[in-house]
Design an enzyme around this catalytic site. Structure first.
Site, short mmCIF file in Angstrom:
data_model
loop_
_atom_site.label_atom_id
_atom_site.label_comp_id
_atom_site.label_asym_id
_atom_site.label_seq_id
_atom_site.Cartn_x
_atom_site.Cartn_y
_atom_site.Cartn_z
N TYR A 135 25.34 38.86 17.56
CA TYR A 135 26.00 37.71 16.93
C TYR A 135 26.07 36.59 17.95
O TYR A 135 26.48 36.81 19.10
CB TYR A 135 27.42 38.10 16.48
CG TYR A 135 28.18 36.95 15.85
CD1 TYR A 135 27.79 36.41 14.63
CD2 TYR A 135 29.29 36.39 16.49
CE1 TYR A 135 28.48 35.35 14.06
CE2 TYR A 135 29.99 35.33 15.92
CZ TYR A 135 29.58 34.81 14.71
OH TYR A 135 30.27 33.77 14.15
N ASP B 52 23.54 35.50 26.10
CA ASP B 52 24.79 35.08 25.45
C ASP B 52 25.91 35.97 25.98
O ASP B 52 26.07 37.11 25.56
CB ASP B 52 24.66 35.20 23.92
CG ASP B 52 25.95 34.78 23.21
OD1 ASP B 52 26.93 34.46 23.90
OD2 ASP B 52 25.96 34.79 21.96
N LYS C 104 35.22 32.26 24.87
CA LYS C 104 36.31 33.24 24.90
C LYS C 104 37.17 33.15 26.17
O LYS C 104 37.98 32.25 26.29
CB LYS C 104 35.76 34.63 24.60
CG LYS C 104 35.14 34.64 23.17
CD LYS C 104 34.83 35.97 22.57
CE LYS C 104 34.51 35.76 21.08
NZ LYS C 104 33.25 36.27 20.63
C1 PLP Z 1 32.36 35.25 19.69
C2 PLP Z 1 30.94 35.11 20.02
C3 PLP Z 1 30.23 33.93 19.75
C4 PLP Z 1 30.83 32.79 18.97
O1 PLP Z 1 31.89 32.19 19.62
P1 PLP Z 1 32.94 31.31 18.74
O2 PLP Z 1 33.84 30.75 19.79
O3 PLP Z 1 33.57 32.26 17.79
O4 PLP Z 1 32.16 30.27 18.06
C5 PLP Z 1 28.93 33.82 20.20
N1 PLP Z 1 28.35 34.82 20.87
C6 PLP Z 1 28.99 35.98 21.14
C7 PLP Z 1 28.29 37.05 21.91
C8 PLP Z 1 30.29 36.16 20.71
O5 PLP Z 1 30.90 37.33 20.95
#
Ligand code: PLP
Length: 424
Positions: A141, A236, A264
């Site tokens: 994701y 990511d 985060k």
């Molecule tokens: C949470 C998450 C996102 C998206 O971040 P948001 O602040 O919710 O837009 C993207 N990549 C990873 C791996 C994530 O865990």
């Protein structure tokens, strides 16, 4: 006002009653609770229930909720004003911290969410390489931008399929979705699209489908292949960055990506994202280069102050060792309870992240993760919730631990989870 009546009001005005879908508890049943306040390892609901929290606001709260150091940093910044729309000193300090923690990042740009970070990194990879196609992996994701809301389907090598209504098929065609941990699929995708792949984006430890580790050599293979092909490798680390090590998975695995996306933890509980990496790639961004990216509230002083405080707290000696010890404690308790009960299950854990798959099949990609018994997970989730432990309301989300769980909270949580497993 009880959770029940708040949810009734919310459903009149907010789609599904929530501002992010997983919060609606659709996959575990029951109605969501509303939280009034949070302190340390504990959430207090609008109904007065106290819950030991293994969601940690989906990752950011690594120092526990309402951490006094972070709160003081926000209060201090608040006294100076909430937003300037000009450069501010916090942004420079933040950039210095990020580049020190994550050495592959030579230059960095702040934004407001993980979604923005990955969306911008993809555009940058395309602008830098002047190619259009990207590769992502099923089950990873990366937020909800059009290019990345695509998952695997048959023929995914050549034709992407939108995972969400509203993503034009023509956009989806530019995204190739592959199974994780499959080197042959990577080789084939590059061979089928010669000179066309701008970037490969992945969660180096996929953790939006539980928690999956790359097989030995897989990340190295990917690094070498992308370097040879002139393709931008994007890690990511929105979830894993600062959580598993100061330098994220890339530090643990000794791999240097070209770009990294962050979010985060970097906001200390306020909305922040960032992307950065090689200077020659980052210098393609406006105003120095032709790739446009911007944000009215990017580098916001309150958010930067919170994030800086959160990152600095990570530098205290022993933080990651403490977090890993907590992770191991939960892992041992849950897996031995499952074994005693005779339930086929796996409890993967790295540092302060863990999950529970109710399946015998070794989990190495999305397809194997989907063999988990989601109905059993839902019963486990509801049992824990009743007794005071909040797990993520989905069989495919990882659990997070904070330093505030140390001591009574983790012991109690392990007891409760053990008792719930016995009753499954
Ligand atoms: C949470 C998450 C996102 C998206 O971040 P948001 O602040 O919710 O837009 C993207 N990549 C990873 C791996 C994530 O865990």
């Amino acid at each position: 006002m009880s959770s029940e009546s708040l949810f009734a009001r919310a459903q009149q005005l907010i789609p599904g009653g929530v501002n992010s879908p997983v919060r609606a508890f659709r996959s575990v049943g029951g109605a969501p609770f509303f939280v009034q306040s949070a302190q340390g390892a504990t959430l207090t609901t609008a109904d007065g229930q106290e819950l030991i929290d293994f969601v940690c606001t989906w990752g950011p709260a690594i120092h526990g909720h309402n951490n006094p150091v972070i709160r003081d940093a926000i209060a201090d910044a608040l006294n100076r004003g909430t937003s300037f729309g000009t450069p501010n000193p916090y942004e420079v300090e933040m950039a210095e911290l990020i580049t020190r923690f994550v050495p592959s990042i030579k230059k960095v740009r702040m934004c407001n969410s993980g979604t923005e970070a990955t969306m911008s990194a993809i555009r940058l990879a395309r602008g830098f390489t002047q190619r259009d196609k990207i590769i992502k992996f099923a089950g990873c994701y990366h937020g909800h931008s059009d290019s990345l809301l695509i998952k695997a389907g048959s023929g995914a090598l050549t034709h992407g399929h939108p995972d969400s209504a509203g993503v034009p098929a023509s956009f989806a065609q530019e995204t190739i979705v592959l199974p994780f941990n499959d080197t042959a699929a990577l080789t084939e995708a590059f061979a089928a699209n010669p000179g066309q792949i701008a970037g490969v984006i992945l969660e180096p430890y996929p953790a939006n489908v539980g928690l999956i580790k790359p097989e030995p050599g897989y990340l190295n293979f990917l690094r070498e292949l992308t370097a040879r092909e002139g393709t931008v490798l994007i890690f990511d680390e929105v979830m894993t960055g600062f959580r598993l090590a100061k330098g994220g998975v890339q530090e643990l695995e000794g791999i240097t990506p070209d770009l990294t996306t962050l979010g985060k933890i970097i906001g200390g509980g306020l909305p922040v994202g960032a992307f950065g990496g090689r200077a020659d790639i980052m210098d393609k961004l406006a105003p120095v280069g032709p790739v446009y990216q911007a944000g009215t509230l990017s580098g916001n002083p309150l958010a930067m102050a919170a994030g800086i405080a959160a990152l600095k707290l990570l530098e205290e000696t022993g933080t990651y060792e403490r977090l890993a010890a907590l992770g191991q404690q939960v892992q041992a308790a849950v897996s031995s309870a499952l074994q005693a009960k005779g339930l086929p299950a796996q409890v993967p854990q790295v540092g302060s992240m863990f999950c529970t798959y109710f399946t015998e099949t070794p989990v190495r990609d999305l397809a194997s993760a989907q063999t988990t018994d989601t109905e059993l997970f839902a019963r486990y989730f509801r049992g824990c919730l009743e007794q005071g432990v909040y797990l993520p309301p989905s069989a495919y989300e990882g659990c997070f631990i904070s330093t505030a769980h140390e001591g009574a909270a983790i012991d109690r949580a392990c007891e409760i989870m053990t008792r719930v497993i016995q009753s499954l």
